[in-house]
Design an enzyme around this catalytic site. Structure first.
Site, mmCIF file in Angstrom:
data_model
loop_
_atom_site.group_PDB
_atom_site.id
_atom_site.type_symbol
_atom_site.label_atom_id
_atom_site.label_comp_id
_atom_site.label_asym_id
_atom_site.label_seq_id
_atom_site.Cartn_x
_atom_site.Cartn_y
_atom_site.Cartn_z
ATOM 1 N N SER A 256 1.986 4.147 -5.054
ATOM 2 C CA SER A 256 2.480 5.508 -4.525
ATOM 3 C C SER A 256 3.541 4.933 -3.634
ATOM 4 O O SER A 256 4.718 4.570 -4.343
ATOM 5 C CB SER A 256 1.432 5.982 -3.556
ATOM 6 O OG SER A 256 1.774 7.358 -3.245
ATOM 7 N N HIS B 163 0.772 -1.258 0.056
ATOM 8 C CA HIS B 163 -0.053 0.124 0.063
ATOM 9 C C HIS B 163 1.072 1.080 0.014
ATOM 10 O O HIS B 163 2.006 1.193 0.058
ATOM 11 C CB HIS B 163 -0.904 0.028 1.225
ATOM 12 C CG HIS B 163 -0.018 -0.189 2.650
ATOM 13 N ND1 HIS B 163 0.312 1.175 2.924
ATOM 14 C CD2 HIS B 163 0.023 -0.815 3.488
ATOM 15 C CE1 HIS B 163 0.884 0.773 4.276
ATOM 16 N NE2 HIS B 163 0.855 -0.410 4.472
#
Length: 305
Positions: free
Chosen positions: A122, A54
């Site tokens: 990201s 994540h």
């Protein structure tokens, strides 16, 4: 009364998360690695391991919509990095991308996973790209989704805000600002009931000081990827949303020019988190990449005549 209501709302959200895991075909697991407790999702099975990481402020739940569409094909492992989600937050720890790489590598080794396929969004993309640069023999392929880590591209709205010394759009101070963060990060966010947003907001507010520290460690004390990418041998697929306001889509060009074995897809109308905004399209795109990779490997395995 308010505390009781919040407790009940927390319990309901936790039940919804359990249902989400069930639909995704993953189980919640815990492992102590590097002196820290990791909480992660694991689909099990004997397929090739696919590890999904994540981004900043995110957690393992960012990937469950993708897990639903990839289940049964791979062994999918989705950790909360230490300092995020339900994993332990080390006291006085550093949160440079290098620290994430070292902790993740130890975690995977403790799971007995030696050469996974890695994917990340990201900060998670930054992490897996640095992992592949530093440990090339231990990475089968890369899936970079709106990945951070290159700085030779057009500045994004987020970078411009940070460089102007204004308030960080990713560090909300109020419930209203928390909702603005979601709109800033995603062009097409999935539907989230209001009471779930309230719980998410309270959880985010509780760790705002930690997030500020983590952001500074990433931005100020992590290596730029540009000098490292040309030496990355792993086949890489780059996925981006063309309306990404956090990391400009021009990064696709930078990653593509520097990575020697890469392909890319840009999704129109999508923001910073394609795996949440367009999970079906993102999964199809990834499966097509893996199919191309399998064909290349099969051709390479044919003995020369």
């Amino acid at each position: 009364m308010r505390t009781l209501l919040q407790t009940r709302m927390n319990a309901i959200v936790n039940l919804l998360l359990a249902l989400d895991r069930l639909l995704a075909g993953v189980k919640l697991k815990r492992l102590r690695s590097g002196g820290l407790e990791w909480v992660y999702l694991d689909s099990g099975g004997n397929g090739e391991p696919l590890v999904l990481v994540h981004g900043f402020g995110g957690d393992k739940t960012n990937w469950t919509l993708i897990c639903r569409r990839l289940r049964g094909r791979y062994r999918i492992i989705v950790p909360d990095l230490p300092g995020f989600g339900e994993s332990e937050s080390p006291v006085n720890a550093r949160y440079r991308v290098q620290d994430h790489v070292e902790r993740l590598r130890g975690f995977l080794h403790d799971l007995g996973i030696e050469r996974p396929h890695l994917g990340g969004n990201s900060m998670g993309g930054y992490t897996v790209a640095l992992y592949a640069a530093q440990h090339p023999a231990e990475v089968a392929s890369l899936w970079l989704i709106d990945a951070a880590g290159v700085f030779g591209a057009k500045p994004s709205e987020l970078l411009a805000a940070v460089q102007s010394n204004g308030p960080n759009p990713l560090l909300p101070q109020t419930p209203a600002q928390f909702r603005e963060v979601l709109s800033f990060a995603m062009s097409k966010p999935p539907y989230i009931p209001g009471f779930v947003l309230d719980v998410m907001c309270r959880r985010a507010m509780a760790c705002i000081a930690l997030r500020d520290q983590q952001f500074k460690d990433i931005l100020e004390h992590s290596p730029h990827l540009e000098p490292l990418l040309p030496a990355v041998p792993a086949p890489t697929h780059i996925l981006w949303g063309d309306r990404d306001r956090l990391i400009d889509v021009d990064c696709v060009r930078v990653f593509g020019e520097l990575l020697p074995n890469s392909s890319s897809t840009v999704l129109p109308g999508i923001g910073h988190m394609p795996m949440l905004e367009a999970p079906a399209e993102s999964a199809r795109d990834y499966l097509a990449f893996r199919e191309r990779l399998a064909v290349q490997e099969a051709i390479a395995a044919v003995p020369a005549v």
